[in-house]
Structures are given as structure tokens and as C-alpha cells.
Write a protein that holds these residues in place. Structure first.
Motif, PDB file in Angstrom:
ATOM      1  N   HIS B 164       0.837  -1.215   0.000  1.00 50.81           N
ATOM      2  CA  HIS B 164       0.000   0.000   0.000  1.00 50.81           C
ATOM      3  C   HIS B 164       0.873   1.267   0.000  1.00 50.81           C
ATOM      4  N   ILE B 165       1.870   1.293  -0.867  1.00 52.59           N
ATOM      5  CA  ILE B 165       2.699   2.491  -1.043  1.00 52.59           C
ATOM      6  C   ILE B 165       2.799   2.780  -2.548  1.00 52.59           C
ATOM      7  N   SER B 166       3.375   3.923  -2.910  1.00 53.14           N
ATOM      8  CA  SER B 166       3.472   4.268  -4.335  1.00 53.14           C
ATOM      9  C   SER B 166       4.616   3.493  -5.002  1.00 53.14           C
ATOM     10  N   THR B 167       4.561   3.375  -6.329  1.00 50.89           N
ATOM     11  CA  THR B 167       5.645   2.679  -7.039  1.00 50.89           C
ATOM     12  C   THR B 167       6.944   3.486  -6.914  1.00 50.89           C
ATOM     13  N   GLN B 168       6.797   4.804  -6.807  1.00 46.94           N
ATOM     14  CA  GLN B 168       7.971   5.666  -6.617  1.00 46.94           C
ATOM     15  C   GLN B 168       8.668   5.324  -5.292  1.00 46.94           C
ATOM     16  N   ALA B 169       7.851   5.093  -4.245  1.00 45.88           N
ATOM     17  CA  ALA B 169       8.407   4.728  -2.930  1.00 45.88           C
ATOM     18  C   ALA B 169       9.096   3.364  -3.002  1.00 45.88           C
ATOM     19  N   VAL B 170       8.499   2.441  -3.763  1.00 52.87           N
ATOM     20  CA  VAL B 170       9.101   1.116  -3.930  1.00 52.87           C
ATOM     21  C   VAL B 170      10.471   1.259  -4.597  1.00 52.87           C
ATOM     22  N   LYS B 171      10.481   2.026  -5.680  1.00 57.05           N
ATOM     23  CA  LYS B 171      11.703   2.235  -6.451  1.00 57.05           C
ATOM     24  C   LYS B 171      12.806   2.809  -5.559  1.00 57.05           C
ATOM     25  N   SER B 172      12.464   3.821  -4.765  1.00 60.32           N
ATOM     26  CA  SER B 172      13.512   4.439  -3.956  1.00 60.32           C
ATOM     27  C   SER B 172      13.948   3.543  -2.792  1.00 60.32           C
ATOM     28  N   ARG B 173      13.015   2.766  -2.241  1.00 59.35           N
ATOM     29  CA  ARG B 173      13.406   1.839  -1.160  1.00 59.35           C
ATOM     30  C   ARG B 173      14.340   0.749  -1.684  1.00 59.35           C
ATOM     31  N   ILE B 174      14.039   0.241  -2.870  1.00 59.50           N
ATOM     32  CA  ILE B 174      14.887  -0.801  -3.454  1.00 59.50           C
ATOM     33  C   ILE B 174      16.269  -0.234  -3.764  1.00 59.50           C
ATOM     34  N   PHE B 175      16.267   0.971  -4.320  1.00 59.09           N
ATOM     35  CA  PHE B 175      17.533   1.638  -4.644  1.00 59.09           C
ATOM     36  C   PHE B 175      18.396   1.786  -3.382  1.00 59.09           C
ATOM     37  N   ARG B 176      17.778   2.292  -2.292  1.00 59.54           N
ATOM     38  CA  ARG B 176      18.522   2.503  -1.043  1.00 59.54           C
ATOM     39  C   ARG B 176      18.977   1.185  -0.427  1.00 59.54           C
ATOM     40  N   ALA B 177      18.097   0.185  -0.478  1.00 64.08           N
ATOM     41  CA  ALA B 177      18.457  -1.122   0.084  1.00 64.08           C
ATOM     42  C   ALA B 177      19.680  -1.683  -0.634  1.00 64.08           C
ATOM     43  N   ARG B 178      19.692  -1.557  -1.964  1.00 64.35           N
ATOM     44  CA  ARG B 178      20.825  -2.076  -2.747  1.00 64.35           C
ATOM     45  C   ARG B 178      22.103  -1.309  -2.446  1.00 64.35           C
ATOM     46  N   GLU B 179      21.969   0.015  -2.341  1.00 64.63           N
ATOM     47  CA  GLU B 179      23.150   0.836  -2.042  1.00 64.63           C
ATOM     48  C   GLU B 179      23.721   0.485  -0.663  1.00 64.63           C
ATOM     49  N   GLU B 180      22.818   0.278   0.301  1.00 69.23           N
ATOM     50  CA  GLU B 180      23.264  -0.084   1.655  1.00 69.23           C
ATOM     51  C   GLU B 180      23.967  -1.436   1.661  1.00 69.23           C
ATOM     52  N   LEU B 181      23.380  -2.385   0.936  1.00 67.99           N
ATOM     53  CA  LEU B 181      24.000  -3.718   0.855  1.00 67.99           C
ATOM     54  C   LEU B 181      25.381  -3.645   0.202  1.00 67.99           C
ATOM     55  N   ARG B 182      25.467  -2.852  -0.844  1.00 70.14           N
ATOM     56  CA  ARG B 182      26.744  -2.699  -1.547  1.00 70.14           C
ATOM     57  C   ARG B 182      27.792  -2.124  -0.593  1.00 70.14           C
ATOM     58  N   GLU B 183      27.368  -1.120   0.179  1.00 67.98           N
ATOM     59  CA  GLU B 183      28.263  -0.478   1.146  1.00 67.98           C
ATOM     60  C   GLU B 183      28.729  -1.493   2.202  1.00 67.98           C
ATOM     61  N   LEU B 184      27.771  -2.295   2.705  1.00 71.12           N
ATOM     62  CA  LEU B 184      28.096  -3.298   3.731  1.00 71.12           C
ATOM     63  C   LEU B 184      29.048  -4.369   3.205  1.00 71.12           C
ATOM     64  N   LEU B 185      28.884  -4.684   1.922  1.00 67.27           N
ATOM     65  CA  LEU B 185      29.672  -5.783   1.353  1.00 67.27           C
ATOM     66  C   LEU B 185      30.904  -5.318   0.578  1.00 67.27           C
ATOM     67  N   LYS B 186      31.137  -4.016   0.622  1.00 72.91           N
ATOM     68  CA  LYS B 186      32.228  -3.409  -0.152  1.00 72.91           C
ATOM     69  C   LYS B 186      33.574  -4.127   0.048  1.00 72.91           C
ATOM     70  N   ASP B 187      33.954  -4.255   1.320  1.00 69.06           N
ATOM     71  CA  ASP B 187      35.248  -4.886   1.626  1.00 69.06           C
ATOM     72  C   ASP B 187      35.264  -6.347   1.209  1.00 69.06           C
ATOM     73  N   TYR B 188      34.148  -7.008   1.449  1.00 72.72           N
ATOM     74  CA  TYR B 188      34.058  -8.428   1.124  1.00 72.72           C
ATOM     75  C   TYR B 188      34.215  -8.660  -0.376  1.00 72.72           C
ATOM     76  N   PHE B 189      33.580  -7.787  -1.163  1.00 70.35           N
ATOM     77  CA  PHE B 189      33.612  -7.965  -2.608  1.00 70.35           C
ATOM     78  C   PHE B 189      34.917  -7.517  -3.264  1.00 70.35           C
ATOM     79  N   LYS B 190      35.713  -6.752  -2.525  1.00 70.43           N
ATOM     80  CA  LYS B 190      36.953  -6.210  -3.094  1.00 70.43           C
ATOM     81  C   LYS B 190      37.793  -7.291  -3.775  1.00 70.43           C
ATOM     82  N   GLU B 191      37.892  -8.427  -3.101  1.00 70.41           N
ATOM     83  CA  GLU B 191      38.746  -9.487  -3.663  1.00 70.41           C
ATOM     84  C   GLU B 191      37.946 -10.603  -4.324  1.00 70.41           C
ATOM     85  N   ARG B 192      36.631 -10.469  -4.330  1.00 72.84           N
ATOM     86  CA  ARG B 192      35.851 -11.613  -4.780  1.00 72.84           C
ATOM     87  C   ARG B 192      35.032 -11.423  -6.048  1.00 72.84           C
ATOM     88  N   LEU B 193      35.086 -10.279  -6.633  1.00 73.47           N
ATOM     89  CA  LEU B 193      34.253 -10.103  -7.830  1.00 73.47           C
ATOM     90  C   LEU B 193      34.925 -10.649  -9.081  1.00 73.47           C
TER      91      LEU B 193
END
Ligand SMILES: [Zn+2]
Lengths: 151, 193
Positions: B164-193
Motif C-alpha cells: 500500500h505504497i506508491s511505485t515511486q516509494a518502492v523504487k527508492s526503497r529498493i535503490f537505497r536497500a541495494r546501495e546499503e547492501l553494496r556499502e556493507l559488502l564493499k570490503d568483502y567484494f573487493k577481492e571476490r568479484l
């Protein structure tokens, strides 16, 4: 269009939520941008691992467990109906009893105060003073004056 | 999501007193429900119990279900709300116990949040587990939205209808969630990509 602009669109691109035109533009940019390429790759990896991580298997009798819990709750609700009605009646009964006791108590309360009682016993011949202190009949200014003079 | 007997027919049968229709409904959705719960809460021990709770709620409120919504999005909404309640309840409990011991531990916890992925890499944890652990560090709102997207593969519009939220809100929540995950996994992925 700048790198920042495309970077903002990568998430929607991954979710296939862009127009055909935007899609084409982004693909062209990513081709020549290592940073966006890497970001997209991380998003991809995270996505596939979350998707594959949904591998939980419930116990074989899950449906039966749910049905059993619903039955238990329904039976519990029926069993509780008895005590609930009893408790409601008990509270109402107690309220009535307490109200009656309070009413009866106020009926038997002594009306005269101790001071007045003592005064009446000591000076029972002084009829005007008695009249002043016991509001049985109307008293006039003259009665009070007479009481003061005679004493 | 077309089924042989569609969801609406099952709901109608249940409303008409057919308890077997409810059982069929449970069988139909139990796997998705359990996995959304598992990925959101990150704890296998709780999944069975919370899943049961979801279907008990479904049973109790199915009378109020309206045909203008899809049954899956109606059920997922119950799942998401229950998960968010559960996360908040646990957080309050943990904060209280941490405050009870010492305030310094809270600071320590915050610091661990960013370091854990690098440490996990060194311990040789499996990549999926590291990613699922990082997921648990997101806010409940970001976590549920990204699970609906990545696990259930719902479109922005379907997620919007579910929450029960707007598609715009969905889009921005997904964007932020992905950015946060990327930030959290930054060090881990440094040697593993
Ligand atoms: Zn770029």
C-alpha cells in the motif's frame, strides 16, 4: 548524460523497470564505464544469492499444524466464555453488595456530635442556649440577647 | 499466478464453510510465506512458528478479503507486517538487555555493523551466508521490500499494491536497500568479484 545519472538508474535497469530507450542508453554507458559495470555486477550477485537463499523447507505436516493450532484457539475461546461470563457477574454482584453496605452504613451514622451532646447534658436548664445549638425551631435576635443577659 | 482452481474460488469455498479450501490455500502459499519470513528474519528457528501465525491470521481475516486485491499480495502484506513487528519486538528486547549491562556495548554494536562483512570473509564463510547476514543489517522496511523483489520477483507495481505504497516509494526503497547492501559488502567484494 553523466555517469551519476546512469548510476541512479542501474537499480531500475536491473529490475527491468525502464523504458526501451533508457535501457539502450544505459547499456551503452555501462559498456564503457567500469564503475557502473562493477556496481551492476554486485547488484546481480546479491540478487541471485538472495533468490537462491530462499531454500527453507517447512515440516511435512505444516498444514496440519496450522489447522491444529486454529482448532486449539477456537476451543480455548469456547472454554474461556464460561469463566468470562462468571467473572463479569461476580464483578457486578460485588458492586451491588458494596453499594448496599455503603448505603446502610450512612443510615446508622449518629446524627449528634460529641460537643453538642456534652453541652446539652451540662446545661440542660438553659433553654435558649439549647435552642441556639439545636436547630429544631427558628430563633430570633432577641432570644440570643436574652440568653447572653441571663447568663 | 493462474491456478487450476483459482485463489478467488478457494476463498469463496472457504467462506461457504469448506475447511479443505483453507488447507489447499495453506499448501499453495506456505513455501513462499516461509521463505519471505526466513530471508527477512534470518533465523531458521523462528520460521515455522511465524509461518503458522501468518496462516492463523489469514484464517481469521479471510472473511474481510476483497476481490479487488490479489490473494498473494494480501497474504504477503500480513507476512511483511508480522515480520516487521517481530524485528521491532526483538530490537526492543535486545536494546533493553544491552542497556542493562552497559551503554558502551551499544556503541560496540554499531561499530561491528560495518566491520562484520570483512571479518566474515576472513573466516571463510560462504558467500550466500555473508550476503544473507548483510541483509539482516538493513532496516525492516528496506529488508522486506528487497526480499519481495529479489526472492519473490514481484514488479514495482505488485510490491506497491502489496505494501500500500506508491511505485515511486518502492523504487527508492529498493535503490537505497541495494546501495546499503553494496556499502556493507564493499570490503568483502573487493577481492571476490
Ligand atoms: Zn558510470
Amino acid at each position: 548524460m553523466s555517469h551519476k545519472y546512469f548510476q541512479q538508474l542501474l537499480s531500475s535497469y536491473l529490475d527491468n523497470e525502464l523504458s526501451a530507450d533508457e535501457k539502450l542508453q544505459i547499456e551503452r554507458h555501462v559498456e564503457g564505464c567500469d564503475e557502473c559495470k562493477q556496481r551492476l555486477q554486485i547488484f546481480h550477485t546479491v540478487k541471485s544469492h538472495i533468490h537462491a537463499g530462499g531454500n527453507f523447507e517447512l515440516s511435512g505436516n505444516f498444514t496440519q499444524s496450522v489447522v491444529r493450532r486454529i482448532r486449539q484457539e477456537q476451543e480455548g475461546a469456547v472454554l474461556w466464555l464460561g469463566p468470562e461470563v462468571f467473572a463479569r457477574r461476580l464483578i457486578l454482584g460485588l458492586f451491588i453488595v458494596v453499594s448496599c453496605l455503603v448505603g446502610l452504613g450512612s443510615l446508622f451514622q449518629p446524627e449528634q456530635t460529641v460537643t453538642m451532646d456534652r453541652y446539652l447534658r451540662a446545661e440542660h436548664q438553659d433553654s435558649v442556649s439549647i435552642q441556639v445549638l439545636t436547630p429544631q425551631s427558628e430563633i430570633s435576635k432577641d432570644d440570643i440577647l436574652y440568653a447572653a443577659m441571663s447568663k | 499466478m493462474k491456478q487450476i482452481v483459482d485463489d478467488y474460488q478457494l476463498v469463496e469455498a472457504f467462506r461457504g464453510g469448506d475447511e479443505k479450501a483453507f488447507e489447499e490455500l495453506v499448501r499453495r502459499y506456505q513455501r513462499q510465506v516461509a521463505n519471505i519470513i526466513y530471508l527477512t528474519l534470518g533465523n531458521r528457528d523462528e520460521v515455522e512458528d511465524v509461518s503458522q501465525e501468518v496462516f492463523i491470521r489469514v484464517y481469521k481475516s479471510l472473511a474481510k478479503f476483497e476481490r479487488d486485491a490479489s490473494l498473494y499480495s494480501w497474504i504477503y502484506r500480513i507476512v511483511v507486517n508480522l515480520c516487521i513487528d517481530e524485528i521491532r519486538r526483538k530490537k526492543i528486547k535486545r536494546t533493553l538487555s544491552l542497556e542493562f549491562f552497559s551503554e558502551g556495548k551499544l556503541e560496540e554494536e554499531k561499530k561491528n555493523k560495518s566491520q562484520i562483512s570483512a571479518a566474515d570473509g576472513m573466516l571463510g564463510k560462504e558467500k550466500s551466508q555473508v550476503i544473507l547476514d548483510a541483509l539482516q543489517k538493513l532496516s525492516p522496511v528496506h529488508r522486506t521490500v528487497i526480499v519481495l523483489r529479489e526472492y519473490e520477483d514481484l514488479t514495482y507495481e505488485q510490491i506497491a499494491k502489496t505494501l500500500h505504497i506508491s511505485t515511486q516509494a518502492v523504487k527508492s526503497r529498493i535503490f537505497r536497500a541495494r546501495e546499503e547492501l553494496r556499502e556493507l559488502l564493499k570490503d568483502y567484494f573487493k577481492e571476490r568479484l
